[in-house]
Scaffold this active site. Structure first.
Site, PDB file in Angstrom:
ATOM      1  N   SER A  68       0.626  -1.321  -0.093  1.00 22.79           N
ATOM      2  CA  SER A  68       0.044  -0.049   0.017  1.00 22.79           C
ATOM      3  C   SER A  68       0.845   1.128  -0.045  1.00 22.79           C
ATOM      4  O   SER A  68       0.126   2.469  -0.291  1.00 22.79           O
ATOM      5  CB  SER A  68      -1.006   0.198   1.299  1.00 22.79           C
ATOM      6  OG  SER A  68      -1.993  -0.975   0.890  1.00 22.79           O
ATOM      7  N   LYS A  71       0.387   3.535  -2.961  1.00 21.85           N
ATOM      8  CA  LYS A  71      -0.634   4.228  -3.104  1.00 21.85           C
ATOM      9  C   LYS A  71      -0.396   5.703  -2.997  1.00 21.85           C
ATOM     10  O   LYS A  71      -1.032   6.694  -3.388  1.00 21.85           O
ATOM     11  CB  LYS A  71      -1.824   3.795  -1.994  1.00 21.85           C
ATOM     12  CG  LYS A  71      -2.376   2.400  -2.309  1.00 21.85           C
ATOM     13  CD  LYS A  71      -3.058   1.780  -1.225  1.00 21.85           C
ATOM     14  CE  LYS A  71      -3.507   0.350  -1.334  1.00 21.85           C
ATOM     15  NZ  LYS A  71      -4.261  -0.198  -0.356  1.00 21.85           N
ATOM     16  N   TYR A 195      -4.047  -2.480 -10.128  1.00 22.80           N
ATOM     17  CA  TYR A 195      -3.721  -2.462  -8.767  1.00 22.80           C
ATOM     18  C   TYR A 195      -2.936  -3.399  -8.090  1.00 22.80           C
ATOM     19  O   TYR A 195      -1.867  -3.172  -7.537  1.00 22.80           O
ATOM     20  CB  TYR A 195      -5.132  -2.410  -8.122  1.00 22.80           C
ATOM     21  CG  TYR A 195      -5.168  -2.659  -6.686  1.00 22.80           C
ATOM     22  CD1 TYR A 195      -4.822  -1.155  -5.947  1.00 22.80           C
ATOM     23  CD2 TYR A 195      -5.347  -3.474  -5.911  1.00 22.80           C
ATOM     24  CE1 TYR A 195      -4.990  -1.170  -4.464  1.00 22.80           C
ATOM     25  CE2 TYR A 195      -5.373  -3.479  -4.468  1.00 22.80           C
ATOM     26  CZ  TYR A 195      -5.197  -2.387  -3.854  1.00 22.80           C
ATOM     27  OH  TYR A 195      -5.328  -2.386  -2.419  1.00 22.80           O
ATOM     28  N   TYR A 247      -4.450   3.417   8.227  1.00 20.70           N
ATOM     29  CA  TYR A 247      -5.979   2.803   8.362  1.00 20.70           C
ATOM     30  C   TYR A 247      -6.217   3.297   9.551  1.00 20.70           C
ATOM     31  O   TYR A 247      -6.347   4.512  10.066  1.00 20.70           O
ATOM     32  CB  TYR A 247      -6.064   1.337   8.075  1.00 20.70           C
ATOM     33  CG  TYR A 247      -4.983   0.861   6.960  1.00 20.70           C
ATOM     34  CD1 TYR A 247      -5.746   1.156   5.705  1.00 20.70           C
ATOM     35  CD2 TYR A 247      -3.968   0.224   6.898  1.00 20.70           C
ATOM     36  CE1 TYR A 247      -5.204   0.784   4.411  1.00 20.70           C
ATOM     37  CE2 TYR A 247      -3.308  -0.229   5.872  1.00 20.70           C
ATOM     38  CZ  TYR A 247      -3.841   0.058   4.518  1.00 20.70           C
ATOM     39  OH  TYR A 247      -3.316  -0.119   3.335  1.00 20.70           O
ATOM     40  N   VAL A 265       1.235  -3.758   3.955  1.00 19.49           N
ATOM     41  CA  VAL A 265       1.127  -5.056   4.537  1.00 19.49           C
ATOM     42  C   VAL A 265       2.467  -5.884   4.218  1.00 19.49           C
ATOM     43  O   VAL A 265       2.540  -6.937   4.873  1.00 19.49           O
ATOM     44  CB  VAL A 265      -0.098  -5.920   4.210  1.00 19.49           C
ATOM     45  CG1 VAL A 265      -1.521  -5.260   4.779  1.00 19.49           C
ATOM     46  CG2 VAL A 265      -0.309  -5.975   2.799  1.00 19.49           C
TER      47      VAL A 265
HETATM   48  N1  GLU Z   1      -2.430  -5.108  -2.046  1.00 16.36           N
HETATM   49  C1  GLU Z   1      -2.998  -5.087  -0.612  1.00 16.36           C
HETATM   50  C2  GLU Z   1      -4.430  -5.511  -0.652  1.00 16.36           C
HETATM   51  O1  GLU Z   1      -5.034  -4.926  -1.644  1.00 16.36           O
HETATM   52  C3  GLU Z   1      -2.406  -4.006   0.121  1.00 16.36           C
HETATM   53  C4  GLU Z   1      -3.085  -3.837   1.542  1.00 16.36           C
HETATM   54  C5  GLU Z   1      -2.055  -3.030   2.334  1.00 16.36           C
HETATM   55  O2  GLU Z   1      -0.614  -2.945   2.049  1.00 16.36           O
HETATM   56  O3  GLU Z   1      -2.303  -2.621   3.236  1.00 16.36           O
HETATM   57  O4  GLU Z   1      -4.945  -5.851   0.356  1.00 16.36           O
END
Ligand code: GLU
Length: 313
Positions: A68, A71, A195, A247, A265
């Site tokens: 993430s 992003k 994505y 988050y 993650v």
């Molecule tokens: N590719 C992961 C997902 O969509 C990213 C989540 C993350 O890194 O927090 O679940």
């Protein structure tokens, strides 16, 4: 009484030593099977200060799945492409919900709370994709990472991408759900393909810290002199990172670390000390919110010892 300025290099080494002693390493993400293979004892940290000095310790050169953290960079690209129109399809408020939550989407008619929860990041990816083939959109994202780091070797880990593609049922549900509200413009499998692949970009702490430098320096990368975004946009991306980058652990991160940051993650965190430094840490064990446990602990120690919290000492 005058206080000596702490030496960055020794602070970074001290922190790496302290982290190596810790037994509470968190849990490696297992919902993406390929990520479960990573050694929970890995730890890397890189700090690049305003003058370009690099302080590094641990597994600072080992590439890991940025997940993430990508992003932040897709948000930057999408704002460059569609400008403030992006905010019609995604909000910029903290969600207070888990990264992959679906409940809020129903109440808010398919408009995700912010660009960093999965649903929001999928919308951002969809905006980058519009008018392009998936391969072109992905190429653009990857080239952006290579441009920011001045490092053409940065690549996608295809095993991680395939692993998530096979098991990403919840992201599929989120995307179909948003499509039903007309928020997603492209075919669901195209948007998700891009994505999953940008989440699977592999980078080391050194590369990640280099990529974040424009956010620490008013939109300009001091290493290359390139202006990546206007100062106002850098400031705004930083504020979205501060409020939404972890988050439903974003409040805790701001409370303990006091810097804009974005976790993934894969166990990485990119943190920005505005005007001072770009920082990348990696420790693959996660806390209950899906954020790197010891990554956060290391950043808390760093900001405290360097006096870098944006809220003062
Ligand atoms: N590719 C992961 C997902 O969509 C990213 C989540 C993350 O890194 O927090 O679940």
């Amino acid at each position: 009484m005058s206080h000596a300025v702490p030496n960055l290099e020794s602070v970074v080494w001290e922190i790496a030593d302290e982290i190596a002693q810790r037994k509470d390493r968190g849990e490696v993400a297992s919902y993406i099977p390929e990520l479960a293979c990573v050694d929970v004892n890995s730890f890397g940290i890189v700090v690049i200060d305003a003058d370009g000095h690099v302080a590094a310790a641990g597994d600072s050169e080992t590439p890991f799945s940025i997940q993430s953290i990508s992003k932040v960079f897709t948000l930057t690209l999408a704002l460059g492409k569609v400008g403030d129109r992006l905010w019609r399809v995604v909000g910029r408020e903290p969600s207070g919900s888990p990264f992959n939550s679906i409940v809020q989407l129903e109440r808010e008619r398919g408009i995700p709370r912010n660009p960093f929860i999965n649903a929001g990041a999928i919308v951002v990816t969809d905006q980058i994709l519009s008018g392009h083939q998936p391969r072109e959109a992905l190429g653009e994202i990857l080239r952006f990472m290579q441009f920011l780091t001045n490092d053409p070797s940065i690549a996608i880990d295809e095993h991680v991408a395939a692993s998530e593609q096979r098991t990403g049922f919840r992201n599929l549900a989120l995307t179909n759900y948003m499509k039903s509200f007309g928020v997603i413009e492209n075919p669901v499998d195209f948007t998700l393909g891009v994505y999953f692949h940008h989440c699977a970009i592999a980078m080391s702490c050194r590369q990640l810290a280099a990529a974040g430098r424009f956010l620490a320096h008013l939109g300009r990368n001091p290493a290359t002199g390139h202006s990546v975004v206007q100062p106002e946009r850098a400031r705004r991306i930083n504020s979205v990172m501060l409020m939404c980058g972890h988050y439903d652990g974003s409040g805790e991160f701001a409370y303990r670390v006091g810097l804009p940051g974005k976790s993934g993650v894969g166990g990485g965190i990119l943190a920005i000390a505005p005007g001072k430094a770009s920082i990348a840490v990696w420790s693959p064990g996660l806390d209950a919110n899906g954020n790197s446990h010891l990554g956060r602990v290391a950043l808390e120690a760093l900001t405290k010892r360097m006096g870098w919290s944006i809220f003062g000492a």
